[in-house]
Design an enzyme around this catalytic site. Structure first.
Site, PDB file in Angstrom:
ATOM      1  N   LYS A  72       4.892   4.800  -1.455  1.00  0.00           N
ATOM      2  CA  LYS A  72       5.042   6.349  -1.763  1.00  0.00           C
ATOM      3  C   LYS A  72       6.541   6.827  -1.313  1.00  0.00           C
ATOM      4  O   LYS A  72       7.145   7.591  -2.023  1.00  0.00           O
ATOM      5  CB  LYS A  72       4.069   7.253  -0.767  1.00  0.00           C
ATOM      6  CG  LYS A  72       2.520   7.140  -1.199  1.00  0.00           C
ATOM      7  CD  LYS A  72       1.804   8.160  -0.285  1.00  0.00           C
ATOM      8  CE  LYS A  72       0.137   8.260  -0.884  1.00  0.00           C
ATOM      9  NZ  LYS A  72      -0.586   6.843  -0.467  1.00  0.00           N
TER      10      LYS A  72
ATOM     11  N   TYR B  45       0.993  -1.301  -0.023  1.00  0.00           N
ATOM     12  CA  TYR B  45       0.052  -0.198   0.095  1.00  0.00           C
ATOM     13  C   TYR B  45       0.996   1.466  -0.010  1.00  0.00           C
ATOM     14  O   TYR B  45       1.710   1.445  -0.908  1.00  0.00           O
ATOM     15  CB  TYR B  45      -1.057  -0.046   1.237  1.00  0.00           C
ATOM     16  CG  TYR B  45      -2.248  -0.963   1.039  1.00  0.00           C
ATOM     17  CD1 TYR B  45      -3.152  -0.706   0.151  1.00  0.00           C
ATOM     18  CD2 TYR B  45      -2.109  -1.960   1.514  1.00  0.00           C
ATOM     19  CE1 TYR B  45      -4.421  -1.510  -0.259  1.00  0.00           C
ATOM     20  CE2 TYR B  45      -3.428  -2.954   1.331  1.00  0.00           C
ATOM     21  CZ  TYR B  45      -4.253  -2.683   0.515  1.00  0.00           C
ATOM     22  OH  TYR B  45      -5.447  -3.531   0.246  1.00  0.00           O
ATOM     23  N   SER B  46       0.530   2.215   1.058  1.00  0.00           N
ATOM     24  CA  SER B  46       1.255   3.424   0.988  1.00  0.00           C
ATOM     25  C   SER B  46       2.767   3.388   1.114  1.00  0.00           C
ATOM     26  O   SER B  46       3.351   4.501   1.000  1.00  0.00           O
ATOM     27  CB  SER B  46       0.445   4.514   1.647  1.00  0.00           C
ATOM     28  OG  SER B  46      -0.675   4.994   0.991  1.00  0.00           O
ATOM     29  N   ALA B  47       3.366   2.345   1.608  1.00  0.00           N
ATOM     30  CA  ALA B  47       4.728   2.186   1.830  1.00  0.00           C
ATOM     31  C   ALA B  47       5.360   2.528   0.350  1.00  0.00           C
ATOM     32  O   ALA B  47       6.451   2.887   0.130  1.00  0.00           O
ATOM     33  CB  ALA B  47       5.251   0.834   2.559  1.00  0.00           C
TER      34      ALA B  47
ATOM     35  N   TYR C 290      -3.482  14.628   3.252  1.00  0.00           N
ATOM     36  CA  TYR C 290      -2.871  13.400   2.488  1.00  0.00           C
ATOM     37  C   TYR C 290      -3.300  13.118   1.206  1.00  0.00           C
ATOM     38  O   TYR C 290      -4.775  12.776   1.057  1.00  0.00           O
ATOM     39  CB  TYR C 290      -3.249  12.312   3.625  1.00  0.00           C
ATOM     40  CG  TYR C 290      -2.535  10.943   3.360  1.00  0.00           C
ATOM     41  CD1 TYR C 290      -0.954  11.063   2.901  1.00  0.00           C
ATOM     42  CD2 TYR C 290      -3.195   9.811   3.098  1.00  0.00           C
ATOM     43  CE1 TYR C 290      -0.344   9.895   2.705  1.00  0.00           C
ATOM     44  CE2 TYR C 290      -2.537   8.639   3.107  1.00  0.00           C
ATOM     45  CZ  TYR C 290      -1.212   8.563   2.617  1.00  0.00           C
ATOM     46  OH  TYR C 290      -0.678   7.381   2.477  1.00  0.00           O
TER      47      TYR C 290
END
Length: 391
Positions: free
Chosen positions: A70, A66-68, A156
């Site tokens: 980014k 997921y957002s890791a 965010y």
């Protein structure tokens, strides 16, 4: 539960915490890795990659983080800065002229990275199939008006971040962000991490399993502590920015176990890799790993300098944000005070702590929503305790 891998002497507390995640905190399959002074000191994995299929988590098992993702995408952008191809303080329109629509001509690239551009949501969600093909989503973002005056607040950009930053990378490099990461970061560094999974690698990917989610509409606002009622009300309001930020596609929540979603490029959300690979990448940001350092000290210092702090307009919680990386704060404990990195939905976490020459990554396939997840924080606490005991 059998835990496989290696732990150097002095880091046994991390292994004990990893074992507790399975025994006490519901982990199904996971991996954790730590680098110190550019070399691996913890590399552990265990559990099941797919309980229904009876497939164990192996050394080479990968999972969606997921957002890791980014943090990896931000690294790609800063690599272009390092090479003199990208100026973060130049307007986005220097690289992406169509972005000037709806009064966005003066927004600098840095505000895309620091979640200050006001583009966390879309007026009209893009059909998922179209969004997965890339161009329709970036066209919608180029035409979108900001939700707030850019630069005056941060919120965010949970999904849009990947397409916004990724399109700048594509315009400069001529390659999709996933291809750029593969060619310029993952390949040279020997890191297993994909934004856009090759079909040949799908058999190594763990299946995501989801913990039951609380239905916000089932909670009475009067039963919520007063200091959290504004957040609870936003969660219950389908038109709130909090909800709209995660409804930029139709359907809003793609099936992240599907081949279509895993093989596409959603650079905010669908990176797939190993804990070992993420820890190695962050180690190469703060020092040399097998002779490779990704960013110079000066480029890194600018990349991790605080850009925004305070209450986030989208998630309505306090945060500290650099240029693409999250910074350690009361709401997000990473490593030491100077650490930087990125968490991911459901538990994934990766960061570097330059002061201690340390990098860390934890990747699970059991997705736990909300703030009450002791798995990653327990591993970090054990790591800190081990370092304190070693002096």
């Amino acid at each position: 539960m059998t835990i496989s891998g290696t732990v150097e002497p002095g880091f046994e507390l991390v292994k004990a915490a990893f074992e507790r995640n399975f025994a006490e905190h519901g982990d199904i399959g996971a991996a954790v890795a730590v680098y110190r002074d550019g070399r691996p000191v913890v590399d552990l994995w265990g559990g099941s990659a797919d309980p229904a299929a009876g497939r164990p988590w192996e050394r080479d098992t990968m999972t969606l983080v997921y957002s890791a993702t980014k943090g990896v995408l931000a690294t790609a952008a800063h690599l272009l800065v390092e090479r003199g191809q990208l100026d973060l303080d130049a307007p986005v329109t220097r690289y992406w002229p169509e972005f000037a629509a709806a009064g966005k001509g003066e927004i600098p690239v840095r505000w895309l990275l620091s979640h200050q551009a006001g583009l966390a949501a879309l007026d009209k969600p893009v059909p998922l199939d179209a969004a997965l093909s890339w161009d329709p989503m970036v066209e919608a973002l180029a035409a979108q008006r900001p939700e707030w005056q850019p630069g005056t607040a941060h919120g965010y950009h949970g999904r849009t971040f990947g397409w916004l930053v990724g399109e700048v990378i594509r315009r400069i490099s001529g390659r999709t962000p996933g291809r750029f990461v593969a060619d310029e970061i993952a390949g040279p560094l020997g890191v297993e991490f994909f934004i856009g999974l090759p079909e040949a690698e799908r058999g190594r990917v763990a299946r995501l399993n989801y913990a039951p989610k609380l239905d916000p509409s089932a909670v009475s606002i009067e039963d919520v502590p007063e200091e959290l009622r504004t957040i609870a009300a936003a969660m219950q309001d389908p038109e709130s920015l909090m909800n709209r930020a995660f409804q930029v596609t139709d359907p809003a929540d793609p099936d992240f176990n599907s081949l279509a979603v895993q093989s596409a490029e959603i650079p905010s959300s669908n990176g797939i890799g190993t804990a070992r690979g993420l820890a190695r990448l962050y180690a190469a940001l703060i020092g040399e790993v097998d002779g490779i350092r990704l960013l110079s000290p000066s480029t890194l210092a600018d990349a991790v300098r605080e850009q925004a702090v305070g209450i986030d307009r989208v998630v309505m919680m306090p945060s500290r944000i650099a240029s693409g990386y999250m910074l350690s704060s009361g709401g997000l404990e990473l490593g030491g005070p100077g650490s930087f990195g990125h968490p991911g939905r459901g538990g994934s976490l990766a960061f570097a702590d330059p002061a201690r020459a340390l990098s860390f990554a934890y990747v699970p396939n059991y997705i736990i929503e909300g703030a009450l997840d002791p798995r990653g924080s327990g591993l970090v606490a054990a790591l800190n305790q081990a370092l304190d005991q070693a002096g």
